[in-house]
Design a protein around this motif. Structure first.
Motif, PDB file in Angstrom:
ATOM      1  N   ASP A   1      -0.951   0.322   4.993  1.00 14.90           N
ATOM      2  CA  ASP A   1      -1.682  -0.477   3.998  1.00 14.90           C
ATOM      3  C   ASP A   1      -2.027  -1.860   4.556  1.00 14.90           C
ATOM      4  O   ASP A   1      -1.544  -2.891   4.083  1.00 14.90           O
ATOM      5  CB  ASP A   1      -0.803  -0.591   2.741  1.00 14.90           C
ATOM      6  CG  ASP A   1      -1.536  -1.150   1.539  1.00 14.90           C
ATOM      7  OD1 ASP A   1      -2.719  -1.502   1.690  1.00 14.90           O
ATOM      8  OD2 ASP A   1      -0.919  -1.242   0.459  1.00 14.90           O
ATOM      9  N   SER A   2      -2.912  -1.898   5.576  1.00 16.07           N
ATOM     10  CA  SER A   2      -3.197  -3.182   6.233  1.00 16.07           C
ATOM     11  C   SER A   2      -4.054  -4.111   5.377  1.00 16.07           C
ATOM     12  O   SER A   2      -4.003  -5.318   5.547  1.00 16.07           O
ATOM     13  CB  SER A   2      -3.839  -2.978   7.604  1.00 16.07           C
ATOM     14  OG  SER A   2      -4.232  -1.656   7.789  1.00 16.07           O
ATOM     15  N   VAL A   3      -4.820  -3.545   4.440  1.00 16.82           N
ATOM     16  CA  VAL A   3      -5.660  -4.377   3.565  1.00 16.82           C
ATOM     17  C   VAL A   3      -4.775  -5.300   2.724  1.00 16.82           C
ATOM     18  O   VAL A   3      -5.007  -6.516   2.634  1.00 16.82           O
ATOM     19  CB  VAL A   3      -6.538  -3.494   2.633  1.00 16.82           C
ATOM     20  CG1 VAL A   3      -7.371  -4.359   1.688  1.00 16.82           C
ATOM     21  CG2 VAL A   3      -7.428  -2.583   3.457  1.00 16.82           C
ATOM     22  N   ALA A   4      -3.749  -4.709   2.125  1.00 20.47           N
ATOM     23  CA  ALA A   4      -2.819  -5.507   1.313  1.00 20.47           C
ATOM     24  C   ALA A   4      -2.216  -6.616   2.161  1.00 20.47           C
ATOM     25  O   ALA A   4      -2.147  -7.778   1.733  1.00 20.47           O
ATOM     26  CB  ALA A   4      -1.719  -4.617   0.743  1.00 20.47           C
ATOM     27  N   MET A   5      -1.765  -6.249   3.382  1.00 20.52           N
ATOM     28  CA  MET A   5      -1.128  -7.248   4.244  1.00 20.52           C
ATOM     29  C   MET A   5      -2.099  -8.379   4.574  1.00 20.52           C
ATOM     30  O   MET A   5      -1.722  -9.556   4.548  1.00 20.52           O
ATOM     31  CB  MET A   5      -0.622  -6.585   5.518  1.00 20.52           C
ATOM     32  CG  MET A   5       0.626  -5.752   5.272  1.00 20.52           C
ATOM     33  SD  MET A   5       0.873  -4.552   6.582  1.00 20.52           S
ATOM     34  CE  MET A   5       2.468  -5.038   7.167  1.00 20.52           C
ATOM     35  N   ALA A   6      -3.360  -8.015   4.856  1.00 20.32           N
ATOM     36  CA  ALA A   6      -4.385  -9.025   5.175  1.00 20.32           C
ATOM     37  C   ALA A   6      -4.616  -9.952   3.981  1.00 20.32           C
ATOM     38  O   ALA A   6      -4.886 -11.142   4.148  1.00 20.32           O
ATOM     39  CB  ALA A   6      -5.681  -8.343   5.581  1.00 20.32           C
ATOM     40  N   ASN A   7      -4.478  -9.418   2.768  1.00 17.48           N
ATOM     41  CA  ASN A   7      -4.666 -10.227   1.553  1.00 17.48           C
ATOM     42  C   ASN A   7      -3.414 -11.000   1.147  1.00 17.48           C
ATOM     43  O   ASN A   7      -3.402 -11.683   0.129  1.00 17.48           O
ATOM     44  CB  ASN A   7      -5.063  -9.334   0.361  1.00 17.48           C
ATOM     45  CG  ASN A   7      -6.450  -8.764   0.542  1.00 17.48           C
ATOM     46  OD1 ASN A   7      -7.232  -9.286   1.334  1.00 17.48           O
ATOM     47  ND2 ASN A   7      -6.748  -7.688  -0.176  1.00 17.48           N
TER      48      ASN A   7
END
Length: 369
Positions: free
Chosen positions: A61-67
């Protein structure tokens, strides 16, 4: 847009050096251990995924981490790929490990997640979750698995038992422990002359006993060894039970120091008894600690079992572990600097002290380095 996570529980350990927090947003629930501000330069926050509340992603879940959001765990590593119902705050409780550097989250009495104390010191942090069933090389969390398969189950059960025995008012622990230590010390140094509580009314109970024999005043602690020290299980692994508990002792010659000077030195001992838990650290052979309670030219204390030349003291065991008795010996600034010049320099200082016939009995002397 999410409104940010909701805090379901927040609880500090007994010395307020760490905070355990469980948070949940509409996607996922997490358990965190945060070091208090004073500790935050030395230690970093540790996280443990607990559950997904929505269907898990196929990939990381890299999107969450980026956000800056807490990531969901990949569906293949969850025992609930489609997501699970949100956690209810009323069913959550925290249990701190005896060292107070790690903790577990219980949900309705069952272990949900564990952040072991050693994770605080390790380069690669580790956490274990009951709802995790697999992990890859970049895992943010590992399976807690079955009781026989993961020692975390036993560690948490032990921590719960440990807390319960101290909360049990029917069979108080302290009088028994206290008596074991007083008996061991009296056997060696004669009848206890004075007894001082040194725990500032905080748990666990700790005390200092004063004894006198052959013109020497002895002070010995009791109760310090109730808690195992932080760091030790990480540094010593399987042999940790031999190093994780300690009591402190001081012996001062009445020929060399006044009653007032001796009592001040004793204050120095009570000030360092709680250091491992106040600072998330540990004390062992050859460690030095600054103290403002010492007569010149001394400014620090070195801890050592090796300096002791008396008859052996039969120390009680504590929860099945050996209890180390460290004698504190005053050292000068130059001696402390010598000890700090290199790794394990404290051992070299002790060797020099032993060569100079300096024993556990504190007498007036000049600096040896």
């Amino acid at each position: 847009m999410s409104n940010g996570p909701t805090v379901l529980i927040e609880q500090a350990n007994s010395r307020y050096t760490m905070y355990a927090v469980v948070e949940q947003d509409e996607r996922t629930a997490y358990f965190y251990l945060y070091p208090a501000e004073l500790q935050s330069k030395k230690y970093r926050m540790r996280a443990c995924w607990l559950r997904n509340l929505q269907p898990g992603p196929a990939q990381r879940d890299s999107v969450a981490m980026a956000n800056g959001d807490a990531p969901m765990l990949e569906a293949q590593y969850c025992n609930h790929p489609e997501g699970k119902e949100p956690l209810q705050a009323a069913l959550i409780s925290i249990v701190w490990m005896p060292e107070e550097d790690g903790a577990a989250v219980l949900y309705d009495g069952e272990i949900l997640g564990v952040i072991p104390g050693w994770s605080l010191y390790a380069e690669d942090p580790a956490a274990y979750a009951a709802d995790c069933i697999g992990a890859d090389g970049n895992a943010i969390v590992f399976p807690l698995g079955a009781p026989g398969k993961n020692e975390q189950h036993a560690r948490v059960a032990e921590a719960i038992r440990f807390r319960q025995t101290w909360e049990d008012t029917e069979t108080p622990q302290w009088p028994v422990i206290q008596q074991q230590f007083i008996s061991a010390y009296e056997k060696q140094f004669g009848e206890i002359k004075q007894y001082f509580a040194i725990d500032n009314n905080q748990w666990p109970p700790m005390a200092l006993g004063k004894f006198e024999k052959d013109n020497i005043v002895y002070f010995l602690t009791m109760g310090v060894s109730i808690r195992s020290m932080p760091w030790v299980s990480y540094l010593y692994n399987e042999t940790a039970p031999a190093y994780r508990r300690m009591e402190l002792a001081l012996a001062v010659s009445k020929d060399d120091y006044t009653e007032e000077e001796i009592m001040k030195m004793a204050e120095g001992i009570s000030a360092i008894a709680d250091i491992p838990w106040r600072h998330i650290s540990w004390l062992g052979e050859g460690h030095t600690v600054g103290s403002s309670k010492l007569p010149a030219p001394f400014e620090s204390l070195v801890l050592s079992a090796a300096l002791y030349t008396g008859e052996s003291i039969d120390m009680p065991e504590m929860y099945g572990d050996k209890v180390n008795l460290f004698w504190v010996s005053p050292v000068t600034l130059s001696e402390r600097e010598y000890a700090h010049q290199k790794a394990n320099g404290g051992y070299e200082l002790l060797e020099k002290m032993i060569q100079e016939d300096i024993t556990h009995i504190v007498k007036k002397r000049d600096a040896i380095v």
